[in-house]
Every structure is written in C-alpha cells, then in structure tokens.
Design a protein around this motif. Structure first.
Motif, PDB file in Angstrom:
ATOM      1  N   ALA A 130       0.828  -1.209   0.000  1.00 23.75           N
ATOM      2  CA  ALA A 130       0.000   0.000   0.000  1.00 23.75           C
ATOM      3  C   ALA A 130       0.860   1.256   0.000  1.00 23.75           C
ATOM      4  CB  ALA A 130      -0.931  -0.009   1.205  1.00 23.75           C
ATOM      5  N   ALA A 131       1.862   1.280   0.871  1.00 26.71           N
ATOM      6  CA  ALA A 131       2.722   2.464   0.962  1.00 26.71           C
ATOM      7  C   ALA A 131       3.508   2.674  -0.333  1.00 26.71           C
ATOM      8  CB  ALA A 131       3.672   2.327   2.153  1.00 26.71           C
ATOM      9  N   ARG A 132       3.957   1.592  -0.959  1.00 28.92           N
ATOM     10  CA  ARG A 132       4.681   1.723  -2.216  1.00 28.92           C
ATOM     11  C   ARG A 132       3.768   2.284  -3.312  1.00 28.92           C
ATOM     12  NH1 ARG A 132       7.284  -3.045  -2.666  1.00 28.92           N
ATOM     13  NH2 ARG A 132       9.276  -2.156  -2.038  1.00 28.92           N
ATOM     14  N   GLY A 133       2.516   1.795  -3.348  1.00 26.88           N
ATOM     15  CA  GLY A 133       1.574   2.293  -4.350  1.00 26.88           C
ATOM     16  C   GLY A 133       1.297   3.777  -4.194  1.00 26.88           C
ATOM     17  N   LEU A 134       1.121   4.229  -2.942  1.00 24.73           N
ATOM     18  CA  LEU A 134       0.831   5.641  -2.717  1.00 24.73           C
ATOM     19  C   LEU A 134       2.075   6.503  -2.928  1.00 24.73           C
ATOM     20  CD1 LEU A 134      -1.135   7.838  -2.025  1.00 24.73           C
ATOM     21  CD2 LEU A 134      -0.819   7.323   0.418  1.00 24.73           C
ATOM     22  N   ALA A 135       3.236   6.006  -2.497  1.00 27.14           N
ATOM     23  CA  ALA A 135       4.482   6.760  -2.723  1.00 27.14           C
ATOM     24  C   ALA A 135       4.731   6.938  -4.219  1.00 27.14           C
ATOM     25  CB  ALA A 135       5.653   6.045  -2.064  1.00 27.14           C
ATOM     26  N   HIS A 136       4.522   5.879  -4.984  1.00 23.77           N
ATOM     27  CA  HIS A 136       4.679   5.970  -6.443  1.00 23.77           C
ATOM     28  C   HIS A 136       3.772   7.057  -7.014  1.00 23.77           C
ATOM     29  CE1 HIS A 136       3.809   4.042 -10.615  1.00 23.77           C
ATOM     30  NE2 HIS A 136       4.729   4.982 -10.712  1.00 23.77           N
ATOM     31  N   ALA A 137       2.512   7.068  -6.571  1.00 25.43           N
ATOM     32  CA  ALA A 137       1.568   8.084  -7.050  1.00 25.43           C
ATOM     33  C   ALA A 137       2.007   9.481  -6.635  1.00 25.43           C
ATOM     34  CB  ALA A 137       0.172   7.779  -6.518  1.00 25.43           C
ATOM     35  N   GLY A 138       2.545   9.615  -5.422  1.00 20.91           N
ATOM     36  CA  GLY A 138       3.006  10.918  -4.950  1.00 20.91           C
ATOM     37  C   GLY A 138       4.156  11.461  -5.779  1.00 20.91           C
ATOM     38  N   PHE A 139       5.124  10.613  -6.084  1.00 15.67           N
ATOM     39  CA  PHE A 139       6.238  11.040  -6.925  1.00 15.67           C
ATOM     40  C   PHE A 139       5.744  11.366  -8.339  1.00 15.67           C
ATOM     41  CE2 PHE A 139       9.083   8.504  -3.963  1.00 15.67           C
ATOM     42  CZ  PHE A 139       9.754   9.611  -3.466  1.00 15.67           C
ATOM     43  N   ARG A 140       4.855  10.524  -8.859  1.00 10.83           N
ATOM     44  CA  ARG A 140       4.379  10.685 -10.238  1.00 10.83           C
ATOM     45  C   ARG A 140       3.441  11.881 -10.394  1.00 10.83           C
ATOM     46  NH1 ARG A 140       0.492   6.194 -11.110  1.00 10.83           N
ATOM     47  NH2 ARG A 140      -0.857   7.685 -10.024  1.00 10.83           N
ATOM     48  N   ASP A 141       2.425  11.978  -9.532  1.00 17.31           N
ATOM     49  CA  ASP A 141       1.377  12.973  -9.724  1.00 17.31           C
ATOM     50  C   ASP A 141       1.724  14.352  -9.155  1.00 17.31           C
ATOM     51  OD1 ASP A 141       0.015  10.895 -10.855  1.00 17.31           O
ATOM     52  OD2 ASP A 141      -1.475  10.684  -9.278  1.00 17.31           O
ATOM     53  N   PHE A 142       2.559  14.398  -8.127  1.00 16.24           N
ATOM     54  CA  PHE A 142       2.907  15.679  -7.501  1.00 16.24           C
ATOM     55  C   PHE A 142       4.329  16.129  -7.809  1.00 16.24           C
ATOM     56  CE2 PHE A 142      -0.354  14.092  -4.369  1.00 16.24           C
ATOM     57  CZ  PHE A 142      -1.343  14.952  -4.796  1.00 16.24           C
ATOM     58  N   GLY A 143       5.126  15.266  -8.428  1.00 16.33           N
ATOM     59  CA  GLY A 143       6.511  15.637  -8.682  1.00 16.33           C
ATOM     60  C   GLY A 143       7.302  15.816  -7.412  1.00 16.33           C
ATOM     61  N   LEU A 144       6.992  14.998  -6.383  1.00 19.75           N
ATOM     62  CA  LEU A 144       7.716  15.127  -5.116  1.00 19.75           C
ATOM     63  C   LEU A 144       9.190  14.782  -5.300  1.00 19.75           C
ATOM     64  CD1 LEU A 144       5.178  13.548  -2.570  1.00 19.75           C
ATOM     65  CD2 LEU A 144       5.612  15.979  -3.026  1.00 19.75           C
ATOM     66  N   GLN A 145      10.008  15.436  -4.514  1.00 16.73           N
ATOM     67  CA  GLN A 145      11.442  15.168  -4.477  1.00 16.73           C
ATOM     68  C   GLN A 145      11.775  14.157  -3.389  1.00 16.73           C
ATOM     69  OE1 GLN A 145      14.205  15.585  -5.885  1.00 16.73           O
ATOM     70  NE2 GLN A 145      15.786  15.461  -4.300  1.00 16.73           N
ATOM     71  N   ARG A 146      10.940  14.130  -2.336  1.00 14.86           N
ATOM     72  CA  ARG A 146      11.302  13.353  -1.144  1.00 14.86           C
ATOM     73  C   ARG A 146      10.039  12.969  -0.387  1.00 14.86           C
ATOM     74  NH1 ARG A 146      15.310  13.559   3.176  1.00 14.86           N
ATOM     75  NH2 ARG A 146      14.425  14.389   5.102  1.00 14.86           N
ATOM     76  N   ILE A 147      10.002  11.746   0.112  1.00  9.56           N
ATOM     77  CA  ILE A 147       8.911  11.296   0.976  1.00  9.56           C
ATOM     78  C   ILE A 147       9.517  10.810   2.281  1.00  9.56           C
ATOM     79  CG2 ILE A 147       7.126   9.533   1.308  1.00  9.56           C
ATOM     80  CD1 ILE A 147       6.443   9.773  -1.633  1.00  9.56           C
ATOM     81  N   VAL A 148       8.947  11.280   3.383  1.00  3.09           N
ATOM     82  CA  VAL A 148       9.463  10.943   4.707  1.00  3.09           C
ATOM     83  C   VAL A 148       8.405  10.175   5.495  1.00  3.09           C
ATOM     84  CG1 VAL A 148      10.919  13.006   4.731  1.00  3.09           C
ATOM     85  CG2 VAL A 148       8.665  13.085   5.823  1.00  3.09           C
ATOM     86  N   ALA A 149       8.859   9.517   6.557  1.00  2.06           N
ATOM     87  CA  ALA A 149       7.962   8.822   7.477  1.00  2.06           C
ATOM     88  C   ALA A 149       8.657   8.720   8.818  1.00  2.06           C
ATOM     89  CB  ALA A 149       7.613   7.427   6.955  1.00  2.06           C
ATOM     90  N   THR A 150       7.867   8.666   9.881  1.00  3.22           N
ATOM     91  CA  THR A 150       8.424   8.500  11.220  1.00  3.22           C
ATOM     92  C   THR A 150       7.753   7.326  11.910  1.00  3.22           C
ATOM     93  OG1 THR A 150       6.815  10.034  12.189  1.00  3.22           O
ATOM     94  CG2 THR A 150       8.939  10.968  11.511  1.00  3.22           C
ATOM     95  N   CYS A 151       8.443   6.785  12.916  1.00  5.28           N
ATOM     96  CA  CYS A 151       7.834   5.744  13.743  1.00  5.28           C
ATOM     97  C   CYS A 151       8.447   5.784  15.130  1.00  5.28           C
ATOM     98  CB  CYS A 151       7.997   4.355  13.120  1.00  5.28           C
ATOM     99  SG  CYS A 151       9.677   3.710  13.125  1.00  5.28           S
ATOM    100  N   ASP A 152       7.688   5.309  16.095  1.00 10.32           N
ATOM    101  CA  ASP A 152       8.195   5.091  17.444  1.00 10.32           C
ATOM    102  C   ASP A 152       9.383   4.123  17.332  1.00 10.32           C
ATOM    103  OD1 ASP A 152       8.412   3.669  20.092  1.00 10.32           O
ATOM    104  OD2 ASP A 152       6.724   4.976  20.589  1.00 10.32           O
TER     105      ASP A 152
END
Length: 200
Positions: A130-152
């Motif tokens: 799921a995360a890979r599918g959405l990250a791919h869409a974010g890079f493709r559709d928004f032209g993002l340079q970087r995607i971040v995430a945090t966790c405990d």
C-alpha cells in the motif's frame, strides 16, 4: 521517468490506485465499521499518535477524511486499503486499513507517508504494498522530491516497512513527542525520487 514541476500543489491523485493485491481508494461514510474495527484496538494504536478510538472518535476520523477530500488545494490524502480477495466464489473486497500522504512541505516537494492495518493482515506485506503504491503516485502525480515517514523507535514492524520501501534512516529523535501520557523516541526515514524503485 519525467517528474512534473509546478509552483502549487495539484489537488488530484489518479485514483483509485491499484496494486497486485490492493485497491487504494477514497474513504466513504459507510467505511465506519471497518475503520473502527482496527482503530479501536490497543495493539494497533499502541505506537501511534492517536487511539485507541471510541466509536465517536472513529466517526470524527471519517468525517475528517471526507472534509479533506473537499479541500482546495488539497494537501492530505488518506486512502482506504482494500484487499481485492482471491477471487473465490462469494469473497468480497475487504477494507483492511488506511494509508495516507500529506504534502508536508510543498516548497521543498516533501510528502509525509503513514499507514495502519487491521492485525488480521499483519505480516503479509500489505503495508509495504500500500505504501509503495501511494508513494509511487506521490512522486508521479505531484513531482515530489522526497517522501518521509516517522515511527516510534520500539515499532520494529513499521521500521521494516520503511526499509522495504527503500527508505533510509536519517535521524533518531529522543523524547520528541508526548503521546498517551509519555514522551516517545522516534526514527525519521526518507526516500528520494531518484532512489525510489518505480514499478515497470
């Protein structure tokens, strides 16, 4: 792959997003029972900044998703993770969690991704898919340079998901968030468009 550049966020993702086993779509009001079935569980929300939810809090969560869908420009994209099923007779697609992308810093083309799954579906690769599918869409559709995430820092399963996405650990923060009555330590992960493993 060509990365689109623009001065303002485009409020549209190409939805739904389809992966081999999943469909990522907008939440709708009738998703309440499915959302509450995971968001009300201690083991699901233990390391998250919210929950466990009461039924009223789950209703407010759905309402917030629906409100975000109307925002222009839209900066928060929380999507339902729906398992397509195996195709066996009588088996219907099932909502098993949520995945979200926030345009956290548009000036620097940075998005923030997160995910949550019903425990019946842990350990089967659904969060990564799921995360890979959405990250791919974010890079493709928004032209993002970087995607971040945090966790405990105690959430080893979430850290593994990020690493399987090709994310690198860029920081370790001590007592950075006060959650459910205690200070939490966090890890920060990130992946650049140039590093991301685009399908095809």
């Amino acid at each position: 792959m060509r990365i689109r550049r623009s001065s303002e966020p485009d409020p549209a993702l190409s939805l739904p997003i389809e992966t081999p086993r999943l469909l990522l779509r907008e939440f709708v009001s009738r998703d309440l029972d499915a959302v509450h079935s995971y968001s009300s569980r201690d083991e699901v929300t233990r390391f998250l900044v919210w929950g466990p939810n009461t039924l009223m809090q789950s209703k407010q969560t759905i309402r917030g998703f629906l409100d975000d869908q109307k925002e222009r420009p839209r900066t928060s994209f929380d999507l339902a993770i729906v398992a397509k099923g195996t195709g066996r007779r009588g088996e219907r697609p099932r909502l098993i969690g949520g995945v979200g992308l926030k345009l956290a810093d548009w000036e620097n083309r940075t998005g923030d991704i997160g995910y949550v799954l019903h425990p019946d579906y842990w350990g089967q690769g659904y969060a990564v898919e799921a995360a890979r599918g959405l990250a791919h869409a974010g890079f493709r559709d928004f032209g993002l340079q970087r995607i971040v995430a945090t966790c405990d820092q105690r959430n080893k399963a979430s850290a593994r998901v990020m690493e399987k996405l090709g994310m690198r650990r860029e920081g370790a923060f001590r007592q950075s968030k006060f959650i459910q009555g205690e200070w939490r330590d966090e890890y920060l992960y990130a992946v650049l468009a140039a590093e991301f493993d685009f399908p095809g």
